[in-house]
Design a protein around this motif. Sequence first.
Motif, short mmCIF file in Angstrom:
data_model
loop_
_atom_site.label_atom_id
_atom_site.label_comp_id
_atom_site.label_asym_id
_atom_site.label_seq_id
_atom_site.Cartn_x
_atom_site.Cartn_y
_atom_site.Cartn_z
N SER A 1 4.19 8.84 -4.75
CA SER A 1 4.46 10.28 -4.62
C SER A 1 5.16 10.81 -5.86
CB SER A 1 5.28 10.55 -3.37
OG SER A 1 6.46 9.82 -3.39
N MET A 2 6.00 9.98 -6.50
CA MET A 2 6.64 10.45 -7.74
C MET A 2 5.61 10.62 -8.84
SD MET A 2 10.32 8.61 -7.99
CE MET A 2 11.01 9.67 -9.21
N LEU B 1 9.56 -0.21 10.41
CA LEU B 1 10.75 0.43 10.99
C LEU B 1 10.74 0.31 12.51
CD1 LEU B 1 11.57 3.77 9.17
CD2 LEU B 1 13.07 1.88 9.63
N ASP C 1 13.10 -10.00 9.33
CA ASP C 1 12.84 -10.17 7.90
C ASP C 1 11.46 -9.63 7.56
OD1 ASP C 1 14.52 -11.08 5.94
OD2 ASP C 1 14.60 -13.09 6.80
N VAL D 1 11.34 -5.75 8.00
CA VAL D 1 12.02 -5.03 6.93
C VAL D 1 11.26 -5.20 5.61
CG1 VAL D 1 14.13 -4.98 5.57
CG2 VAL D 1 14.26 -5.04 8.00
N PHE E 1 11.45 -3.21 13.69
CA PHE E 1 12.87 -3.51 13.46
C PHE E 1 13.74 -2.91 14.55
CE2 PHE E 1 16.75 -2.41 10.87
CZ PHE E 1 17.27 -3.68 10.91
N LEU F 1 5.24 3.92 -1.63
CA LEU F 1 5.06 5.34 -1.40
C LEU F 1 5.89 6.16 -2.38
CD1 LEU F 1 5.00 6.06 2.42
CD2 LEU F 1 3.28 6.54 0.74
N ILE F 2 7.10 5.67 -2.69
CA ILE F 2 7.95 6.40 -3.64
C ILE F 2 7.28 6.44 -5.00
CG2 ILE F 2 10.10 6.21 -4.94
CD1 ILE F 2 11.49 5.43 -2.42
N LEU G 1 5.24 1.22 6.41
CA LEU G 1 6.60 1.73 6.54
C LEU G 1 6.96 1.98 8.00
CD1 LEU G 1 9.09 3.15 5.03
CD2 LEU G 1 7.83 5.22 5.48
N GLY H 1 14.01 -9.75 3.50
CA GLY H 1 13.11 -8.61 3.59
C GLY H 1 13.23 -7.64 2.44
N PHE H 2 14.45 -7.28 2.09
CA PHE H 2 14.62 -6.27 1.05
C PHE H 2 14.14 -6.79 -0.30
CE2 PHE H 2 17.60 -4.75 4.19
CZ PHE H 2 17.33 -3.40 4.18
N GLU I 1 8.54 -2.75 5.67
CA GLU I 1 9.06 -1.39 5.52
C GLU I 1 9.42 -1.11 4.06
OE1 GLU I 1 12.96 -0.83 6.58
OE2 GLU I 1 12.86 1.20 5.77
N VAL I 2 10.11 -2.07 3.43
CA VAL I 2 10.55 -1.84 2.05
C VAL I 2 9.35 -1.79 1.11
CG1 VAL I 2 11.87 -2.81 0.16
CG2 VAL I 2 12.82 -2.78 2.42
N GLY J 1 7.62 1.51 1.70
CA GLY J 1 8.44 2.64 1.27
C GLY J 1 8.51 2.76 -0.24
#
Lengths: 160, 90
Positions: free
Chosen positions: A139-140, A77, A122, A125, A80, A135-136, A73, A37-38, A128-129, A132
């Motif tokens: 937003s950055m 979560l 799997d 996650v 999971f 989104l990071i 996301l 997953g990650f 989610e990853v 996420g």
Amino acid sequence: MRPLSIVVRTGCDLFAWFLVIFGSTIIIHGDVTPGGGFQGGAIVATFLSLLLVAYGGKKLLAWANIGIFNGMLVFGLLVFFLLGFMGFPHSFFFNFLAVPHEIAQATGHGVIPPSGTIALMDIAVGLEVAGGLSLIVLSMFKGVRLFREEHFEEESGHDR
Amino acid sequence: MKKTIFVVAAILLGAFVIGATDSVQLFGDPGKAPMDDYFIANALQHRSSENVVTSIVFDYRGFDTIGEAAVLFTALCAITAFFREGRKRP
């Protein structure tokens, strides 16, 4: 961020969705091949970064819907945690769907892989990853844009 | 009073830590590893996940994965809070 030249944009057109397919393959086959997953989620999230670099921020922000990534996301979560809690009569994170290897080999595959909650977690996650990290990135980029002046120059590629 | 409780608790904690070092494995001495042997021998049979690493990450050590998911979520919350759109400067 200005869009890059037409060479880069055509390369992005060619490869962007393959990144998503590659990441999804790694996520879905996490219980039988290296990865999971990650790792797969991180590969899927590079899709957005590639679009941001190749097409520039203005086009990406007009196109990308934050709600989708937020939903990915939160859904990942929740699934999971729910799968973790569903094993509770036995213990937290008990794999209640797993079929022992000999029985799985004898009877063949069903809808859910014989590894049970491992495969489902799997996928959760991975969602989610992917959501996420996307989104990071979004937003950055939005936040970095805030520190500039109010008047933006009209974005134009190097080839225009 | 508070200081006395703090000192007593610190001495107790130190005593427990020093006592616990007796049962720590020495450096350079792998010794017995019953957990490793159990995973290698039984992960495929019990969980039928051919990738043993995934079966450890998502099954045997699921708490660890919850921690990782929490780390990602916390980082996302912090970044979103830091880069949020505030009021414009006058």
